[in-house]
Every structure is written in C-alpha cells, then in structure tokens.
Design a protein around this motif. Sequence first.
Motif, PDB file in Angstrom:
ATOM      1  N   ALA A 112      -1.507  -3.949   3.179  1.00  0.00           N
ATOM      2  CA  ALA A 112      -2.910  -3.571   3.367  1.00  0.00           C
ATOM      3  C   ALA A 112      -3.346  -3.704   4.823  1.00  0.00           C
ATOM      4  CB  ALA A 112      -3.781  -4.444   2.469  1.00  0.00           C
ATOM      5  N   GLU A 124       4.527  -0.699   3.545  1.00  0.00           N
ATOM      6  CA  GLU A 124       3.389  -1.000   4.421  1.00  0.00           C
ATOM      7  C   GLU A 124       2.381  -1.772   3.597  1.00  0.00           C
ATOM      8  OE1 GLU A 124       2.044   2.164   7.027  1.00  0.00           O
ATOM      9  OE2 GLU A 124      -0.013   1.559   6.652  1.00  0.00           O
ATOM     10  N   VAL A 139       0.830  -1.192   0.000  1.00  0.00           N
ATOM     11  CA  VAL A 139       0.000   0.000   0.000  1.00  0.00           C
ATOM     12  C   VAL A 139       0.871   1.251   0.000  1.00  0.00           C
ATOM     13  CG1 VAL A 139      -1.776   1.256   1.253  1.00  0.00           C
ATOM     14  CG2 VAL A 139      -1.817  -1.234   1.189  1.00  0.00           C
ATOM     15  N   ARG A 140       1.917   1.206   0.761  1.00  0.00           N
ATOM     16  CA  ARG A 140       2.793   2.370   0.849  1.00  0.00           C
ATOM     17  C   ARG A 140       4.243   1.946   0.692  1.00  0.00           C
ATOM     18  NH1 ARG A 140       0.112   6.590   3.448  1.00  0.00           N
ATOM     19  NH2 ARG A 140      -2.023   5.869   3.579  1.00  0.00           N
TER      20      ARG A 140
END
Lengths: 268, 480
Positions: free
Chosen positions: B444, B442, B414-415
């Motif tokens: 989910a 990062e 996600v990130r």
Amino acid sequence: MSGARMSALAILRGQIERIQTAEIVHQHDRVALGHGQADGALKGGLARAAIHEVFCEGRQGVAATGFVMGLAGRVAARKPLLWVRQDFSEVETGALSMSGLRELGLDPRRVVTVRAADVESALRTSADALACDALGAVVLELWGETRQFDLVASRKLTLAAQSSGVTGLMLRMAAQPLPSTAETRWMLRAAHSPPGPASMPAAPWSVWGAPRFDATLLRNRHGPCGRWIMEWNCDECQFSEPSTYSQPVAAAPADRQDSAVFQQRRAG
Amino acid sequence: MIHALDEAAERLGLYIGQPLANARAMCPDLKVFDADVAADAKTLSDVADWCDRFTPLVALDPPHGLFLDITGCAHLFGGEAALLTTLVRALARQGFAVGAAIAGTSICARTLTRQASSSIVADGGEAAAIERFPVSALGAGEAITTGLRRAGLKTIGDVASRAPSEITARFGARFSTLLAHALGQGDAPISPRKPLPDYIVEKRFAEPIATDTMIAMTLSRLADMLIASMEKQGKGARRLEAAFFRTDGVVRAIMVETGRPVTKSAVIDRLFRERLDALADPLDPGFGFDMVRLSASRTEIVVQEQRDLDAHVHDNDELAALIDRIAARIGGKRVVVHLPEDTHIPECAVMAAPAQHHLAAAMQAEWPARVESEPPLRPLRLFDKPEPIKVPFAAVPDGPPHQFTWRRALHAVVRVEGPERIAMEWWRQDGKQLTRDYFRIEDAEGLRFWIFRDGLYEGEVFDGDGKPASPGWYVHGLFA
C-alpha cells in the motif's frame, strides 16, 4: 542590531557570495536527468564535479538506491562507477544486486564495489576515489546517523570532486539531513504505480510499471526546490515524467487481460 | 616425563623421556616447568624470522633446529666464521643456548652442532669431521640408535666403515641416505619456509631508526633501488613485502599486492604509506629497526603500452592504481568487481571477485541482456539470506498472499506480478532443494518486494508425519 554589526554581516555575506560564485565557474557541466520540471529547477540538469545527497527513511532505502543508481547512470556516462558501502547497510537493506542493476538498464561491468567495514574507512576511500578522474561517479552509501560525516568531511569531498570533475553521490539511509556543502539534497520515497483501469480499480493482479520515485528536492544551491514524481525509464536510461500507464503500451502482452492502457490519468 | 632439559640437568644424568618421579628421586630440588609444544614452535619460528636477516633461505628443523642456506651470503658478513660468531653471539644475548656449525651438507652441519658447536667444515672434510662422534649425534631416532649400539657400532666412523648395503639391509634405506648426507656424499635440499623472492633490496643501519619519517625515507630509497634492478629485466612487481627487523629480534613483515605490475617507485611508496597508515596494530619500532628489507615476491614482465594515443588505456591504469591503493588500506578482498554466472538461481547469478585480479575480466564480461520495454524483473537489492515472512493465508493455494508481516510490520499487498517459477539445479546441489515461486509485489505504501514460496503446494513440503504441509514464504529482495 547595531549598524556596525549589520555591516559586518553584509561583508561576510558578500564573501560567502564570492566563494559561491567562484564555485560556479567549475560547475557549468550539467547532465539533464530527463524529467522536464526537475531539470528546470536544476538549471539544466545535475551538476557534475559536485556532491549530491540523497536521504531516505530506513524502509525506503531501496527507492533511494534506485534513484542514486539512476543519477549515477546519468552522470557517469561510460566511465566506471565506484560504489562504497558500509558493511552494516547490506544487512539492513540487502546487497546491491548486479542483476537488478542490469534490469534498470545500467551496466554492471563498470561497477567496482568497496566493502568498507566502518564509516571512517568508507569516507576516506570516497575522498581518495573522488580525486581520481578516471571514475565517472563515486557513490557513498551510509546507514544511519553518523558523527563522522560532518561539515569538514563534506567540504573535503566537495573539494576533491571539484578538482577532479568526478561526481559524488551520498546515499544516506535512515538519516536526517544536516548542514553540508552538497550541491543538491533530495529526500526520496517510493511512489505508487498508477492505479489500474476503472473497471477493476482494486484488482491485485494489475500489472507493474517502471520504478517510480517520489523525489523531494530539499535544497538546491543554485535554484528552487520542488517535489516531483519521477519515473526511471529502463530502456532509455533516463528519468521521465510519470507515464499514466503502468506499462508501456507496446509491451502489454496478449495474455494479460487488463493492461491499464487507456486510462488517461495523471498519477502523483 | 622429561620433555627437555638443560646442560646442568644432563650432567646430573637425567635424560629425555625419563619419568619425572625417577628424576626427582635423583635430584630432589629439580626445577620443573610444563612443556608447551606450541609455544616452542612459535619461538622457533620467531627465531627463524630473525635469521631471515642472514639469508632468505631458512628452513625449520623441528623441534629445535634451523637450517640456513648461506651459499653466497657469507661474504656480506665478513666470511663464514664471522657470520657464525655474529649469529651465535646475538642469539646467546637473547638468552638462547645455541649450537651452530657450518658444513657442506645440512645433515653434516646438524650432526656437528650436537657435538662440536661453532665448527666450520670445508667441503670434502665432512667424513673426517664427524667420524669420532657417537651415533646418537646423527639424530636418526631412538630405535636405530639403540640398534646401532647393540651392533657394536658406537661412533659414526664405525658405521661408515661398514658396507652401505649392510647398513641398508639392517636399518633401512632412509638411514643409509641420512648417513651418506652426513658424510658429505650428496645432499638433501632444505625446504625454506618462504619462497625465494625474485628481487630483494635491503638497508642496514649502524644506528637503529625509529621515526616515521626515517622509515618512510628508507622505504622510498629501497623502492628506488628495487625498481632500478627490476627495470633492467623489464619486470614489474605484483606483490611486495617490507620486513622490519627490530634490534630486539622481533621481525614485522608487511605485504601489499597490486592488480598490475608496478614499475614506479612512487607507486610502491604510496601503497606502503597507505598500508602503514591503516594497520590495525601499528608498526612498533621499540628501540628501533636495524634493518629494513624490501622484496618483490611476485613479478611479471611489463608490456609497454602506447599510452598517449589512447586515453582509455590511461583511464584503466588510473582505476587499477586507485583499486590498489584502496586494497592496500582496507584489504584486497574488500574491493570487488562483479562477474555473471551461468545459473538461474538468483543468489548465485553474480559472483563478486577481488577487483585487483579480475578487473579486466569484469570489464569484458558478457551479461545477459535485459528484455526491452519490460519493467525490472530482478530486484535492485538482494538479501544474502532470504528473510522469512509471515503469511496468514493465501486466497488460492498456489497464489500470492494478500498481506504479510516482514520485520514486524504488516504489508498489505496491492499489486502482484507472477509467479515466476525457479527450479533448483538438481545436478549441482547434493541436498534436495525446493522449487520456488517468485512474486513481485507492491504494498500500500508503494514499496516493492520480491517474495517467494519455498516449495510447491501438496507436493514438496511435508510435516513430521509425512503429510503435506504449507510451504514457507520469504522476502528475497527489494525493487526500486
């Protein structure tokens, strides 16, 4: 239920009450965590000279480690910290990294690690260490369910902590909570970083923030329970309410296009 | 081949090195056992352990001999003769055939044991005592012994009567030195198995002790005695050894180490109690111990600190004592402190060192400062060995993955923050290591990973044909 039984129960309850209030005498010393609501529920902060348990699922081990490290940093102040861990947990979730500890704003110089081979020696070492008032906190890290850590063992640790004033933190990864004499019991999960700006909601390049924990206070001997998103502030070495930005405003570097600065949304 | 034989076989005319078939021909009902050199050495070392009760200076003289330096010890056992009788009788009771002798030099004593066991030769009498013996008693080796015999020098006296220069010219300087030592002219120092401890106290029992309470009591009394003798010279013990001598000859030694010099007998007492409690194979008294010895093999001068005014010093002392206790129970290597290392390679950046010896250094260590108001750049938990992950594809060759499989679970990214490129230190490793690009990721669920690509695209990783291959991905750590 007969009247005699009821009265017997009442007497026992009264005894338990007295035992519990006797404990309170020793436990006026509390350290504020920095998170307003959590400190409120804890009547001002985490009690020193007591045992606190932090549970988590196996894969959430590192979130719980970060949380325990934060608690230890708060209660130990400038005193040394003894980290007792079982050999097995290092294989599962990796070794505690002192560089990472430094990045959380804590001091690796005061950490002494004990690499216990099994649960028995880990428990014995912690009981011994909890009785030594030169320490600020003792962390006992155990992986999985253990028969050995029962009510008796827990009681032993509590008594040792009460007499010396050292705080004991039990980090129980991949374990289910069981009855114990702990002052508080937490269940930990990692929390998301707050979402990025509205213009690029799913952008994979959005920046990171401070460590965030989804902490559930499952049990609290002297107050209510609750669930909060707690953020660890690495600069001030304390927990805080979650910031809505994933990074502090001042630190947003110029080369990053969209640091989610003006997004005023409460995450949780 | 005959490796060793007993007296009866010797009388039959068998000799060491004789082919077995020949020996069988001479004596058909010969009892033969396989030689076990390792077991012989072990037995010799066990006997040497037992001999520790007479003197701390015991040296091995393989394959069958032991040297005991009894200088200043004999009077404790009622004189040299009494000591010799006690020793020989005790060993004979165990089933050993023993030859023993006391002389001014070790080589002379060894020569005596081969020909005139249980003899005691006073200083200066060496030459007279051994001149009648055959040259083989010197133990100078087959070639020299045969050479001496061929030269007509049958006894040690014959050899001694020649000029030393002649002997040296014919048989070498080593032999002439050996001869000189045997004749009491100068002595070669023996090399004891264990270094001489700085302080020794011991207690002997007419009636062997076996119960735990007695053992504990003995140890604490010995600790008192040890501390008393060390105190006079302002010393404290860093390493202590308790040796338990069992009546049947088995000796068990137990060692504890401390981080700073110990000056209190209660501390010694407690350390040994922890150690004895935690022994994997507990102390087995058998029929009892007839002697317990406590020795301080490493000592240090104690600096008296003023404690009352400075609570901090007191706290450090208590921490050191706690570390000593834990180390006594579970081993010194299992209690560690952490020292920073000057390197960029993440797995080498921190060194774990035994807390007993490096506590002070760790407390003073200079750690690199963290960057203010940055989120953590290094993971809180680091894997010893980076764990490989499966990355189906990366959108851009140099970029981070969109998803990956780690420990059989799929994680959607996600990130991402990164890359942070860490080049290996070419001046240290002998094998070439690859450049790593680290990403902080990062997923989910909110879990945070530190992953890296091992090697640059199109640059460092090649398949079997020398064509560029896609580099591997690894999880190296986890962020809180």
